[in-house]
Design a protein around this motif. Structure first.
Motif, PDB file in Angstrom:
ATOM      1  N   LEU A 174      13.923  -1.031  -2.886  1.00 53.69           N
ATOM      2  CA  LEU A 174      14.283   0.216  -2.213  1.00 53.69           C
ATOM      3  C   LEU A 174      13.029   0.918  -1.717  1.00 53.69           C
ATOM      4  O   LEU A 174      11.959   0.834  -2.331  1.00 53.69           O
ATOM      5  CB  LEU A 174      15.013   1.138  -3.192  1.00 53.69           C
ATOM      6  N   PHE A 175      13.202   1.604  -0.616  1.00 58.21           N
ATOM      7  CA  PHE A 175      12.144   2.464  -0.096  1.00 58.21           C
ATOM      8  C   PHE A 175      12.817   3.785   0.191  1.00 58.21           C
ATOM      9  O   PHE A 175      13.641   3.891   1.096  1.00 58.21           O
ATOM     10  CB  PHE A 175      11.513   1.861   1.161  1.00 58.21           C
ATOM     11  N   GLY A 176      12.507   4.781  -0.637  1.00 56.45           N
ATOM     12  CA  GLY A 176      13.280   6.017  -0.589  1.00 56.45           C
ATOM     13  C   GLY A 176      14.670   5.694  -1.111  1.00 56.45           C
ATOM     14  O   GLY A 176      14.821   5.042  -2.134  1.00 56.45           O
ATOM     15  N   GLN A 177      15.685   6.089  -0.393  1.00 54.94           N
ATOM     16  CA  GLN A 177      17.071   5.812  -0.785  1.00 54.94           C
ATOM     17  C   GLN A 177      17.624   4.547  -0.134  1.00 54.94           C
ATOM     18  O   GLN A 177      18.742   4.142  -0.417  1.00 54.94           O
ATOM     19  CB  GLN A 177      17.955   7.010  -0.413  1.00 54.94           C
ATOM     20  N   LYS A 178      16.834   3.924   0.747  1.00 53.31           N
ATOM     21  CA  LYS A 178      17.307   2.787   1.534  1.00 53.31           C
ATOM     22  C   LYS A 178      16.887   1.458   0.918  1.00 53.31           C
ATOM     23  O   LYS A 178      15.732   1.273   0.550  1.00 53.31           O
ATOM     24  CB  LYS A 178      16.747   2.884   2.954  1.00 53.31           C
ATOM     25  N   GLN A 179      17.859   0.547   0.807  1.00 53.55           N
ATOM     26  CA  GLN A 179      17.524  -0.801   0.356  1.00 53.55           C
ATOM     27  C   GLN A 179      16.898  -1.554   1.526  1.00 53.55           C
ATOM     28  O   GLN A 179      17.471  -1.634   2.606  1.00 53.55           O
ATOM     29  CB  GLN A 179      18.758  -1.560  -0.130  1.00 53.55           C
ATOM     30  N   ILE A 180      15.694  -2.089   1.289  1.00 56.06           N
ATOM     31  CA  ILE A 180      14.989  -2.792   2.362  1.00 56.06           C
ATOM     32  C   ILE A 180      14.917  -4.300   2.146  1.00 56.06           C
ATOM     33  O   ILE A 180      14.538  -5.035   3.049  1.00 56.06           O
ATOM     34  CB  ILE A 180      13.565  -2.238   2.584  1.00 56.06           C
ATOM     35  N   GLY A 181      15.279  -4.768   0.947  1.00 55.58           N
ATOM     36  CA  GLY A 181      15.211  -6.192   0.693  1.00 55.58           C
ATOM     37  C   GLY A 181      15.754  -6.564  -0.670  1.00 55.58           C
ATOM     38  O   GLY A 181      16.209  -5.713  -1.431  1.00 55.58           O
ATOM     39  N   VAL A 182      15.674  -7.877  -0.954  1.00 60.98           N
ATOM     40  CA  VAL A 182      16.186  -8.431  -2.204  1.00 60.98           C
ATOM     41  C   VAL A 182      15.161  -9.413  -2.760  1.00 60.98           C
ATOM     42  O   VAL A 182      14.513 -10.138  -2.004  1.00 60.98           O
ATOM     43  CB  VAL A 182      17.533  -9.152  -1.972  1.00 60.98           C
ATOM     44  N   ILE A 183      15.036  -9.422  -4.077  1.00 64.25           N
ATOM     45  CA  ILE A 183      14.195 -10.408  -4.749  1.00 64.25           C
ATOM     46  C   ILE A 183      15.102 -11.314  -5.565  1.00 64.25           C
ATOM     47  O   ILE A 183      15.933 -10.836  -6.346  1.00 64.25           O
ATOM     48  CB  ILE A 183      13.174  -9.739  -5.689  1.00 64.25           C
ATOM     49  N   THR A 184      14.952 -12.626  -5.371  1.00 63.21           N
ATOM     50  CA  THR A 184      15.690 -13.608  -6.154  1.00 63.21           C
ATOM     51  C   THR A 184      14.720 -14.380  -7.035  1.00 63.21           C
ATOM     52  O   THR A 184      13.531 -14.470  -6.739  1.00 63.21           O
ATOM     53  CB  THR A 184      16.468 -14.583  -5.254  1.00 63.21           C
ATOM     54  N   VAL A 185      15.253 -14.931  -8.124  1.00 60.12           N
ATOM     55  CA  VAL A 185      14.442 -15.683  -9.087  1.00 60.12           C
ATOM     56  C   VAL A 185      14.584 -17.173  -8.819  1.00 60.12           C
ATOM     57  O   VAL A 185      15.668 -17.658  -8.514  1.00 60.12           O
ATOM     58  CB  VAL A 185      14.907 -15.397 -10.533  1.00 60.12           C
ATOM     59  N   ASP A 186      13.464 -17.882  -8.961  1.00 58.03           N
ATOM     60  CA  ASP A 186      13.478 -19.343  -8.890  1.00 58.03           C
ATOM     61  C   ASP A 186      12.757 -19.852 -10.131  1.00 58.03           C
ATOM     62  O   ASP A 186      11.552 -19.696 -10.249  1.00 58.03           O
ATOM     63  CB  ASP A 186      12.774 -19.826  -7.620  1.00 58.03           C
ATOM     64  N   ASP A 187      13.526 -20.426 -11.055  1.00 60.23           N
ATOM     65  CA  ASP A 187      12.892 -20.988 -12.243  1.00 60.23           C
ATOM     66  C   ASP A 187      13.353 -22.420 -12.501  1.00 60.23           C
ATOM     67  O   ASP A 187      13.329 -22.910 -13.616  1.00 60.23           O
ATOM     68  CB  ASP A 187      13.095 -20.106 -13.477  1.00 60.23           C
ATOM     69  N   GLU A 188      13.747 -23.102 -11.431  1.00 53.04           N
ATOM     70  CA  GLU A 188      14.231 -24.470 -11.541  1.00 53.04           C
ATOM     71  C   GLU A 188      13.133 -25.463 -11.903  1.00 53.04           C
ATOM     72  O   GLU A 188      13.385 -26.449 -12.576  1.00 53.04           O
ATOM     73  CB  GLU A 188      14.899 -24.903 -10.234  1.00 53.04           C
ATOM     74  N   ASP A 189      11.919 -25.242 -11.455  1.00 50.44           N
ATOM     75  CA  ASP A 189      10.825 -26.192 -11.683  1.00 50.44           C
ATOM     76  C   ASP A 189      10.152 -25.998 -13.037  1.00 50.44           C
ATOM     77  O   ASP A 189       9.170 -26.662 -13.336  1.00 50.44           O
ATOM     78  CB  ASP A 189       9.750 -26.041 -10.601  1.00 50.44           C
ATOM     79  N   GLY A 190      10.650 -25.094 -13.842  1.00 50.54           N
ATOM     80  CA  GLY A 190       9.997 -24.781 -15.102  1.00 50.54           C
ATOM     81  C   GLY A 190       9.001 -23.645 -14.954  1.00 50.54           C
ATOM     82  O   GLY A 190       8.610 -23.025 -15.926  1.00 50.54           O
ATOM     83  N   GLY A 215       0.789  -1.218   0.000  1.00 47.58           N
ATOM     84  CA  GLY A 215       0.000   0.000   0.000  1.00 47.58           C
ATOM     85  C   GLY A 215       0.820   1.266   0.000  1.00 47.58           C
ATOM     86  O   GLY A 215       0.430   2.266   0.588  1.00 47.58           O
ATOM     87  N   ASN A 216       1.987   1.237  -0.680  1.00 44.28           N
ATOM     88  CA  ASN A 216       2.836   2.421  -0.692  1.00 44.28           C
ATOM     89  C   ASN A 216       3.557   2.535  -2.038  1.00 44.28           C
ATOM     90  O   ASN A 216       4.283   1.618  -2.426  1.00 44.28           O
ATOM     91  CB  ASN A 216       3.840   2.372   0.449  1.00 44.28           C
ATOM     92  N   ASP A 217       3.373   3.659  -2.704  1.00 46.14           N
ATOM     93  CA  ASP A 217       3.998   3.886  -4.004  1.00 46.14           C
ATOM     94  C   ASP A 217       5.458   4.305  -3.915  1.00 46.14           C
ATOM     95  O   ASP A 217       6.099   4.538  -4.947  1.00 46.14           O
ATOM     96  CB  ASP A 217       3.215   4.944  -4.794  1.00 46.14           C
ATOM     97  N   GLY A 218       5.999   4.391  -2.723  1.00 50.94           N
ATOM     98  CA  GLY A 218       7.407   4.754  -2.554  1.00 50.94           C
ATOM     99  C   GLY A 218       8.362   3.588  -2.748  1.00 50.94           C
ATOM    100  O   GLY A 218       9.576   3.766  -2.749  1.00 50.94           O
ATOM    101  N   ILE A 219       7.836   2.396  -2.942  1.00 51.00           N
ATOM    102  CA  ILE A 219       8.673   1.208  -3.139  1.00 51.00           C
ATOM    103  C   ILE A 219       9.195   1.203  -4.575  1.00 51.00           C
ATOM    104  O   ILE A 219       8.441   1.420  -5.518  1.00 51.00           O
ATOM    105  CB  ILE A 219       7.871  -0.073  -2.854  1.00 51.00           C
ATOM    106  N   LYS A 220      10.493   0.945  -4.710  1.00 49.48           N
ATOM    107  CA  LYS A 220      11.119   0.850  -6.030  1.00 49.48           C
ATOM    108  C   LYS A 220      11.842  -0.489  -6.143  1.00 49.48           C
ATOM    109  O   LYS A 220      12.430  -0.952  -5.167  1.00 49.48           O
ATOM    110  CB  LYS A 220      12.106   1.991  -6.238  1.00 49.48           C
ATOM    111  N   VAL A 221      11.793  -1.080  -7.320  1.00 46.24           N
ATOM    112  CA  VAL A 221      12.501  -2.328  -7.588  1.00 46.24           C
ATOM    113  C   VAL A 221      13.481  -2.056  -8.721  1.00 46.24           C
ATOM    114  O   VAL A 221      13.089  -1.582  -9.790  1.00 46.24           O
ATOM    115  CB  VAL A 221      11.530  -3.466  -7.966  1.00 46.24           C
ATOM    116  N   ALA A 222      14.769  -2.335  -8.462  1.00 49.21           N
ATOM    117  CA  ALA A 222      15.821  -2.053  -9.442  1.00 49.21           C
ATOM    118  C   ALA A 222      16.697  -3.285  -9.612  1.00 49.21           C
ATOM    119  O   ALA A 222      16.755  -4.155  -8.736  1.00 49.21           O
ATOM    120  CB  ALA A 222      16.667  -0.872  -8.965  1.00 49.21           C
ATOM    121  N   SER A 223      17.390  -3.343 -10.707  1.00 49.67           N
ATOM    122  CA  SER A 223      18.329  -4.433 -10.951  1.00 49.67           C
ATOM    123  C   SER A 223      19.332  -4.508  -9.803  1.00 49.67           C
ATOM    124  O   SER A 223      19.797  -3.479  -9.301  1.00 49.67           O
ATOM    125  CB  SER A 223      19.054  -4.181 -12.274  1.00 49.67           C
TER     126      SER A 223
END
Length: 131
Positions: A37-53, A18-26
């Protein structure tokens, strides 16, 4: 991840929290990952899982607070009172994070004393179709 996936993941997370301040970057450390990112601060990481097809994504966000203030911390961080912590049946080391009645993910203790936590969210490729 390509720009289209990054954009879709950003839209998904903005709606989920519920917040448009979230940014997702490479990812800076790994270009196959994405930094959240939220503002200038990195708050987390997204990893990819494509092993199962099937392509899916895992969002991990460290939460540097103790259990009694988890809900308040997340509500202040994302500026919404719709986030709520829900106990898990038969589990004492983790709780669920919901937005209203919608399940978002699981928050697990990083240590036995419960002084820090990590939010884990699974994001399926079909979850991104609306974005």
């Amino acid at each position: 991840m390509d720009k289209t996936e990054l954009h879709k993941l950003q839209g998904f997370l903005r709606e989920a929290f519920g917040n448009d301040g979230i940014k997702v970057a490479s990812g800076k450390r790994n270009p196959d990952d994405a930094d959240v990112l939220f503002g200038q601060k990195q708050i987390g990481v997204i990893t990819v899982d494509d092993e199962d097809g099937d392509r899916s994504f895992a969002f991990a966000m460290p939460i540097p607070v103790e259990r009694p203030v988890l809900q308040d911390y997340l509500r202040r961080l994302f500026e919404t009172d719709k986030l709520k912590i829900v106990p898990r049946a038969k589990k004492t080391d983790s709780v669920e994070l919901n937005r209203g009645d919608d399940f978002l993910g699981v928050i697990s203790a990083d240590d036995p004393k419960g002084q820090s936590f990590t939010l884990q969210m699974a994001i399926l490729d079909l979850d991104l179709e609306a974005y």
